[in-house]
Design a protein around this motif. Sequence first.
Motif, PDB file in Angstrom:
ATOM      1  N   ILE A 108       4.344  -3.462 -16.888  1.00 54.35           N
ATOM      2  CA  ILE A 108       4.640  -4.796 -16.371  1.00 54.35           C
ATOM      3  C   ILE A 108       6.140  -4.987 -16.134  1.00 54.35           C
ATOM      4  O   ILE A 108       6.978  -4.456 -16.848  1.00 54.35           O
ATOM      5  CB  ILE A 108       4.136  -5.901 -17.329  1.00 54.35           C
ATOM      6  CG1 ILE A 108       4.709  -5.750 -18.728  1.00 54.35           C
ATOM      7  CG2 ILE A 108       2.612  -5.909 -17.376  1.00 54.35           C
ATOM      8  CD1 ILE A 108       4.357  -6.896 -19.679  1.00 54.35           C
ATOM      9  N   ASN A 109       6.425  -5.742 -15.075  1.00 58.06           N
ATOM     10  CA  ASN A 109       7.774  -6.256 -14.813  1.00 58.06           C
ATOM     11  C   ASN A 109       8.830  -5.170 -14.678  1.00 58.06           C
ATOM     12  O   ASN A 109       9.972  -5.324 -15.128  1.00 58.06           O
ATOM     13  CB  ASN A 109       8.185  -7.254 -15.910  1.00 58.06           C
ATOM     14  CG  ASN A 109       7.223  -8.415 -16.021  1.00 58.06           C
ATOM     15  OD1 ASN A 109       6.619  -8.842 -15.033  1.00 58.06           O
ATOM     16  ND2 ASN A 109       7.038  -8.925 -17.231  1.00 58.06           N
ATOM     17  N   ILE A 165      -1.534  -3.429 -14.752  1.00 58.73           N
ATOM     18  CA  ILE A 165      -0.347  -3.185 -13.942  1.00 58.73           C
ATOM     19  C   ILE A 165      -0.004  -4.504 -13.275  1.00 58.73           C
ATOM     20  O   ILE A 165      -0.738  -4.978 -12.395  1.00 58.73           O
ATOM     21  CB  ILE A 165      -0.603  -2.088 -12.893  1.00 58.73           C
ATOM     22  CG1 ILE A 165      -0.945  -0.764 -13.589  1.00 58.73           C
ATOM     23  CG2 ILE A 165       0.596  -1.913 -11.973  1.00 58.73           C
ATOM     24  CD1 ILE A 165      -1.393   0.334 -12.650  1.00 58.73           C
ATOM     25  N   SER A 166       1.093  -5.123 -13.677  1.00 62.06           N
ATOM     26  CA  SER A 166       1.361  -6.484 -13.215  1.00 62.06           C
ATOM     27  C   SER A 166       2.858  -6.776 -13.143  1.00 62.06           C
ATOM     28  O   SER A 166       3.634  -6.308 -13.984  1.00 62.06           O
ATOM     29  CB  SER A 166       0.690  -7.493 -14.159  1.00 62.06           C
ATOM     30  OG  SER A 166       0.937  -8.816 -13.741  1.00 62.06           O
ATOM     31  N   ASN A 196       5.225  -5.905 -11.139  1.00 62.96           N
ATOM     32  CA  ASN A 196       6.160  -4.847 -10.773  1.00 62.96           C
ATOM     33  C   ASN A 196       6.615  -5.001  -9.322  1.00 62.96           C
ATOM     34  O   ASN A 196       5.852  -5.452  -8.461  1.00 62.96           O
ATOM     35  CB  ASN A 196       5.509  -3.477 -10.963  1.00 62.96           C
ATOM     36  CG  ASN A 196       5.038  -3.255 -12.382  1.00 62.96           C
ATOM     37  OD1 ASN A 196       5.827  -3.023 -13.279  1.00 62.96           O
ATOM     38  ND2 ASN A 196       3.726  -3.355 -12.602  1.00 62.96           N
ATOM     39  N   VAL A 219       0.679   1.988  -5.954  1.00 58.54           N
ATOM     40  CA  VAL A 219      -0.135   2.125  -7.164  1.00 58.54           C
ATOM     41  C   VAL A 219      -1.313   3.036  -6.818  1.00 58.54           C
ATOM     42  O   VAL A 219      -2.009   2.812  -5.831  1.00 58.54           O
ATOM     43  CB  VAL A 219      -0.647   0.768  -7.669  1.00 58.54           C
ATOM     44  CG1 VAL A 219      -1.568   0.957  -8.872  1.00 58.54           C
ATOM     45  CG2 VAL A 219       0.518  -0.166  -8.014  1.00 58.54           C
ATOM     46  N   ILE A 245      -4.840  -4.881 -11.493  1.00 57.78           N
ATOM     47  CA  ILE A 245      -3.624  -4.673 -10.700  1.00 57.78           C
ATOM     48  C   ILE A 245      -3.295  -6.018 -10.077  1.00 57.78           C
ATOM     49  O   ILE A 245      -3.972  -6.466  -9.146  1.00 57.78           O
ATOM     50  CB  ILE A 245      -3.833  -3.592  -9.619  1.00 57.78           C
ATOM     51  CG1 ILE A 245      -4.327  -2.282 -10.258  1.00 57.78           C
ATOM     52  CG2 ILE A 245      -2.547  -3.349  -8.834  1.00 57.78           C
ATOM     53  CD1 ILE A 245      -4.803  -1.247  -9.252  1.00 57.78           C
ATOM     54  N   ASN A 271      -0.279  -9.194  -9.027  1.00 60.16           N
ATOM     55  CA  ASN A 271       1.059  -9.782  -8.867  1.00 60.16           C
ATOM     56  C   ASN A 271       2.167  -8.754  -8.745  1.00 60.16           C
ATOM     57  O   ASN A 271       3.288  -8.962  -9.226  1.00 60.16           O
ATOM     58  CB  ASN A 271       1.357 -10.722 -10.041  1.00 60.16           C
ATOM     59  CG  ASN A 271       0.311 -11.800 -10.200  1.00 60.16           C
ATOM     60  OD1 ASN A 271       0.008 -12.532  -9.263  1.00 60.16           O
ATOM     61  ND2 ASN A 271      -0.278 -11.882 -11.393  1.00 60.16           N
ATOM     62  N   ASN A 272       1.862  -7.639  -8.094  1.00 61.20           N
ATOM     63  CA  ASN A 272       2.874  -6.627  -7.821  1.00 61.20           C
ATOM     64  C   ASN A 272       3.358  -6.768  -6.389  1.00 61.20           C
ATOM     65  O   ASN A 272       2.560  -6.966  -5.469  1.00 61.20           O
ATOM     66  CB  ASN A 272       2.296  -5.228  -8.023  1.00 61.20           C
ATOM     67  CG  ASN A 272       1.760  -5.022  -9.424  1.00 61.20           C
ATOM     68  OD1 ASN A 272       2.518  -4.829 -10.366  1.00 61.20           O
ATOM     69  ND2 ASN A 272       0.441  -5.085  -9.571  1.00 61.20           N
ATOM     70  N   ARG A 273       4.658  -6.674  -6.164  1.00 62.67           N
ATOM     71  CA  ARG A 273       5.244  -6.744  -4.820  1.00 62.67           C
ATOM     72  C   ARG A 273       5.517  -5.325  -4.362  1.00 62.67           C
ATOM     73  O   ARG A 273       6.360  -4.627  -4.927  1.00 62.67           O
ATOM     74  CB  ARG A 273       6.541  -7.549  -4.849  1.00 62.67           C
ATOM     75  CG  ARG A 273       7.222  -7.672  -3.492  1.00 62.67           C
ATOM     76  CD  ARG A 273       6.391  -8.568  -2.572  1.00 62.67           C
ATOM     77  NE  ARG A 273       7.128  -8.937  -1.392  1.00 62.67           N
ATOM     78  CZ  ARG A 273       6.789  -8.578  -0.160  1.00 62.67           C
ATOM     79  NH1 ARG A 273       5.740  -7.796   0.045  1.00 62.67           N
ATOM     80  NH2 ARG A 273       7.467  -9.001   0.877  1.00 62.67           N
ATOM     81  N   ILE A 274       4.766  -4.863  -3.344  1.00 60.85           N
ATOM     82  CA  ILE A 274       4.808  -3.457  -2.940  1.00 60.85           C
ATOM     83  C   ILE A 274       5.302  -3.343  -1.499  1.00 60.85           C
ATOM     84  O   ILE A 274       4.736  -3.960  -0.589  1.00 60.85           O
ATOM     85  CB  ILE A 274       3.412  -2.818  -3.060  1.00 60.85           C
ATOM     86  CG1 ILE A 274       2.924  -2.893  -4.520  1.00 60.85           C
ATOM     87  CG2 ILE A 274       3.443  -1.364  -2.581  1.00 60.85           C
ATOM     88  CD1 ILE A 274       1.475  -2.474  -4.702  1.00 60.85           C
ATOM     89  N   ASN A 288      -1.487  -9.341  -4.784  1.00 58.99           N
ATOM     90  CA  ASN A 288      -0.436  -8.351  -4.590  1.00 58.99           C
ATOM     91  C   ASN A 288       0.076  -8.426  -3.150  1.00 58.99           C
ATOM     92  O   ASN A 288      -0.658  -8.070  -2.217  1.00 58.99           O
ATOM     93  CB  ASN A 288      -0.970  -6.946  -4.859  1.00 58.99           C
ATOM     94  CG  ASN A 288      -1.470  -6.767  -6.267  1.00 58.99           C
ATOM     95  OD1 ASN A 288      -0.697  -6.574  -7.192  1.00 58.99           O
ATOM     96  ND2 ASN A 288      -2.795  -6.841  -6.445  1.00 58.99           N
TER      97      ASN A 288
END
Length: 444
Positions: free
Chosen positions: A277-278, A330-331, A333, A352, A384, A386-389, A409
């Motif tokens: 995370i983060n 996985i959050s 990130n 991811v 999975i 709130n990830n910014r990809i 995401n």
Amino acid sequence: MRKICYLFFIALGMIVFNIRLISAEEVEINVTQEEIENSGFYLAVQHYLIEARDYASEDNPYVINVEPGEYKVSHMINVYSNTTLHLDGVTLIRDDGFDGNVIFIGGLDEAQNGVLGYYYSNIVLNGGILDGSGGSKVLLKIGHAHNITVNNMTLRNEDNGHMVETNTVDGLTISKCKFENQIISEKAAEEKGSYVYEAIQLDISVGEHVTGYRSEPLASKNITISDCEFSNVIRGIGSHTGILNAPMENITIEGCTFNNLASSAIELVYSKDVTIINNIMTDVIRGIYVKMLNENGNGVYLSTYLAEEGNTDTDIDTSFKAIENANLLISGNVIVLSENQPVYDSSSKAGVFIVGRQLNQNNSNSDGSGNLPLGNYYYGGIVIANNRITTTGYGIRIADCRDGEIINNPIDYIYNDNDSESTYRAIYIADQSEGISVIDNMLY
């Protein structure tokens, strides 16, 4: 606090008086720059560490403070239980004629003989710089240990080797450390294949992969890596070994930054109860790559193999069992992939990438791993969110996964003229995956 001060009065006749000032709980020793200059770093520091080995206890720990300075190291430093080693302001430079480990937790054992279990305990390494000077041996090695803390340490200049290598640990915290300038030669890359060097390697006790510790079918658990910085290294944090039916567990990777990596920022195999995370990952080939098994079961061992090699026993089952809920989170990130192509392995680029494995063929590998029972080693229980990809490959790719959520995401795809693969998708779910919810993701 219990303090020890050594006062040396040298007069005619070479009379030396040692005066110890003692209070109740803790023994504190200050190693001076003069001592180190007179006898070398190893001799000046190691005899205090031996004293701590022999006399320190949980109730009476030793604290050893090294005076700031830049020192050459030509011998491995061994640190034992109930000891804190303060290296604030200290730079340890591996001597050109020495290509051993700089710091080694415990004593040097063999695969068939030595301590078992989480033997060494209550050790703190605080501050300092470990400079590998382009050597290949691991800078910091931690095994058969419990309650180990590494704070505010910088590890740099490692060629064809890991910076930190761990095995058989219960309770490891690595925080606010920096990992810089790790390279792998073209020849070494060809020899290693996809098993490239991690800055932090999470391994098992097996002779083929780890030297200096006794082999044992006992997995690592309760590991936290937080607020660390990884720059110009091959792979950030990773594992490529495991013990069948005894996965590495309770792993947290939080608040770390990864920049300019030639492989994955984080890559794990055969683990459960993992929280990532983060973290911020920029200019990396892959962000987070988590596998239940490597191809053909490479790297995962039967417990009986490890027990036989270590001359010990095991009651871990060797039959097929899927891990129904691996509990992977996985959050939060931020992941930005490089435009470069994978050099050290053939796995696809992805922000991811989560992989289960249908094992249809029983393979024995040269390192003794494999020979696993056939079956579907799917990856179950994933979130999975709130990830910014920002990706030049896949955004999120999962294969043979069950019972998971992909939620909120934002994924931004950047086209890369140099990439020969034309089938990238923002979210790709494949290979017997089922029970996966895809909710409120934003595709740009």
